[in-house]
Design a protein around this motif. Structure first.
Motif, PDB file in Angstrom:
ATOM      1  N   UNK A 199       0.846  -1.198   0.000  1.00  0.00           N
ATOM      2  CA  UNK A 199       0.000   0.000   0.000  1.00  0.00           C
ATOM      3  C   UNK A 199       0.881   1.247   0.000  1.00  0.00           C
ATOM      4  N   UNK A 200       0.832   1.960  -1.112  1.00  0.00           N
ATOM      5  CA  UNK A 200       1.593   3.213  -1.228  1.00  0.00           C
ATOM      6  C   UNK A 200       0.589   4.353  -1.343  1.00  0.00           C
ATOM      7  N   UNK A 201       0.595   5.235  -0.385  1.00  0.00           N
ATOM      8  CA  UNK A 201      -0.345   6.358  -0.454  1.00  0.00           C
ATOM      9  C   UNK A 201       0.158   7.409  -1.422  1.00  0.00           C
ATOM     10  N   UNK A 202      -0.802   8.031  -2.108  1.00  0.00           N
ATOM     11  CA  UNK A 202      -0.421   9.123  -2.991  1.00  0.00           C
ATOM     12  C   UNK A 202       0.059  10.316  -2.165  1.00  0.00           C
ATOM     13  N   UNK A 203      -0.490  10.426  -0.971  1.00  0.00           N
ATOM     14  CA  UNK A 203      -0.072  11.564  -0.164  1.00  0.00           C
ATOM     15  C   UNK A 203      -0.273  11.275   1.321  1.00  0.00           C
TER      16      UNK A 203
END
Length: 573
Positions: free
Chosen positions: A271-275
């Motif tokens: 899970x990589x958050x955009x921000x």
RNA sequence: GCGCCUAUAGCUCAGUGGAUAGAGCACCGGCCUCCGGAGCCGGGUGCGCAGGUUCAAUUCCUGCUAGGCGCGCCA
């Protein structure tokens, strides 16, 4: 030739049109009363029956028309069927049947099957995507765990659900972004800093009382040790000269430590958050003051008992909410409202917040805020995740925060493979309690749904290895005659792969990642049935070619559905 | 007391204004000279209770009952 992204969609349009025309023709011929035409224009329902015996598509239109036609539903259906049999209708229709109380069932032709397989192979990774969202901005906020300690299993559920939802929304043509709101400005972080400070002093041999409400996990001591190692003299000097300066140093240090920890855990989880949106930055930019000024200007605030209140009851909240406490600090409500306003300012027209079950009271005040901003109903959607119960050896794992006995997200991921964890967390409806069977998630067996699906994918890949070893050139099955696929399991596999784009869209629109989990499982089952019934590589080159093409399309559907869930699609297992 | 969620097969869960309400597990019985048997096929008296809306309700509405969670100038 333009490749249609969703064959089913096109076929539905064809058949709706054919039905509508047939009804008009019947009315014109005096075989149906005029009253039905007006009703039929309202729209003709076409659904994909669950039972394959009912064909590929079915319409209950005759059931609804029966009353105004003053005829039995089956008689209406039969009249429509007879009219549909006239030539000139869709080339995708192979057979029309009236069944049950008056359903009109459509069996689709081999042209349809061939077009479906060809479209899937041509679209590849794009198969399942659509432009439905038309680029509308959707911001999905999830996890947003306080940066004061380890994440828990509900955070893990939120991460899997949120990340999958973003993938689904993107596939459905939305401009979707993921965001983690960092509560780095509140009292919680102060308490963490104080807790770390106590450990620092202790480690330095200075007597210091541990704060009453301090965080007691062993990680707090780890942070203190790391701070002493990294900051060394600077920290020691500050601690001796000016405790507040030391606390400020530790506050920032602890925050960075935990944020790094959260990012690592989530990253390992795919899970990589955009921000990562900092509350502190929001405050620094004056957004909270602006918000309060704006609400006040609208006459939506008032002072009482030394506090400033938001009149949220004017917008359906249970009670009014304090924005500024009588000690002058903001409550969390004020920055949170400012944050949501900021999301809107950035052009997102739909906001989705995914929260744990202990936060459902939060929705009313945020909805009130959105209304105060003049947003239409439905701009903010709050998804409340229900609780997770971990099962080990069939028994619920008891968790007690007080006794320090709880399974963190990291513990879980150490125990269970990432693919399994992600799948298990999305496989239930978000509104349902989730039983997470740790033994099953770890099991490398057919009982484990993740394995079952991945195995289907690996099996496809294995067939291609076999085909290559047998010297079958890829060119021989580039565009085979799909009409040769006459087995029931083949037809069923085609039917299910044709439904994939609708499934993706439904999962996105209903905010229901669990639909994708179920589709993948169901589809894998259809593939295994096919595999058992039909040998792919045979002595018949034409049949072999058609089946290889079918397997190729199946592999694409499996890979795409796994990818939407953030689960890997292994070529070997 | 108020609010949110839940109630479907022995268990875990799908489902939806429409046809005979499904899947997995568990249990019983079948299927391997052959592409991965990590598989497949078969076996079912189940929608918490009571009203209402509808041609049609497990689905929508109302009222009950049971369970979970929440109700702070904490987040």
């Amino acid at each position: 030739m333009q490749v249609t992204r969703n064959i089913m969609d096109q076929v539905r349009q064809d058949i709706s049109e054919a039905l509508r025309n047939s009804i008009s023709e019947l009315v014109a011929a005096g075989k149906l009363p005029p009253a039905v035409e007006a009703q039929a224009v309202q729209g003709i329902a076409l659904e994909a029956p669950k039972d394959p015996n009912h064909g590929h598509l079915a319409s209950p239109v005759a059931l609804g028309l029966a009353k105004s036609a003053r005829m039995a539903p089956r008689a209406v259906a039969e009249a429509i069927r007879d009219q549909l049999m006239q030539p000139g209708h869709s080339p995708y229709i192979e057979m029309v049947e009236v069944a049950g109380p008056g359903f009109i069932n459509f069996r689709l032709s081999s042209k349809w099957a061939a077009d479906t397989v060809r479209a899937i192979r041509s679209l590849g990774r794009e198969y399942g995507t659509s432009t439905h969202g038309a680029g509308a901005g959707v911001l999905v906020e999830f996890v947003s765990a306080n940066p004061v300690g380890p994440m828990n299993v509900v955070n893990a559920r939120a991460a899997a659900v949120g990340d999958t939802l973003v993938r689904l929304l993107k596939a459905a043509g939305y401009r979707a972004a993921s965001e983690f709101y960092v509560n780095d400005a509140g009292r919680q972080v102060d308490i963490l800093a104080e807790s770390v400070f106590a450990h620092v002093q202790q480690l330095r041999g200075v007597e210091y009382e541990f704060p009453e409400e301090g965080y007691r996990g062993s990680y707090v001591r780890d942070i203190a040790e790391k701070a002493l190692a990294d900051l060394g003299e600077q920290l020691g000097a500050a601690a001796d000269a000016d405790a507040d300066a030391a606390r400020a140093l530790l506050r920032e240090f602890s925050l960075q430590y935990i944020l790094g920890w959260q990012k690592r855990s989530l990253g390992a989880y795919g899970v990589e958050f955009d921000r990562w949106f900092s509350e502190k930055s929001l405050r620094a930019a004056g957004a909270v003051e602006d918000l309060i000024a704006s609400l006040t200007e609208q006459g939506l605030t008032y002072e009482q008992e030394g506090a400033l209140w938001f009149r949220s009851t004017a917008f359906g909240d249970d009670k009014d909410r304090v924005l500024i406490k009588n000690d002058g600090d903001y409550t969390y409500v004020a920055p949170d409202l400012a944050y949501h306003k900021d999301k809107l300012n950035r052009g997102f027209t739909k906001l989705i917040d995914i929260l744990g079950p202990d936060h459902h009271g939060y929705e009313g005040r945020m909805q009130a805020g959105l209304k105060a901003f003049g947003q239409p109903d439905g701009t903010l959607e709050v998804l409340i995740l229900q609780l997770v119960t971990l099962l080990r050896d069939g028994e619920p794992v008891k968790m007690s925060k007080r006794a320090g006995e709880f399974i963190t997200m990291d513990d879980l991921l150490e125990d269970v493979p990432v693919d399994a964890a992600r799948y298990f967390f999305i496989m239930r409806n978000t509104s349902s309690h989730l039983e997470f069977d740790l033994n099953l998630a770890k099991a490398q067996s057919m009982d484990n749904p993740v394995w079952y699906i991945q195995y289907a994918h690996a099996r496809c890949c294995s067939i291609f290895r076999q085909a290559e070893a047998a010297g079958i050139p890829a060119s021989s099955w580039a565009d085979p005659d799909i009409a040769q696929l006459a087995q029931a399991s083949e037809a069923e596999l085609v039917r299910k792969m044709a439904m994939f784009p609708d499934e993706v869209l439904s999962a996105a629109i209903e905010r229901a990642p669990s639909r994708m989990a179920r589709f993948a499982l169901d589809f894998a089952g259809a593939f295994h049935s096919f595999y058992t019934e039909c040998r792919v590589i045979t002595d018949d080159p034409g049949l072999t070619a058609a089946r290889l093409a079918l397997v190729d399309a199946a592999r694409t559907v499996l890979a795409n559905s796994l990818n939407l869930m953030g689960v890997s699609a292994p070529e070997r297992m």
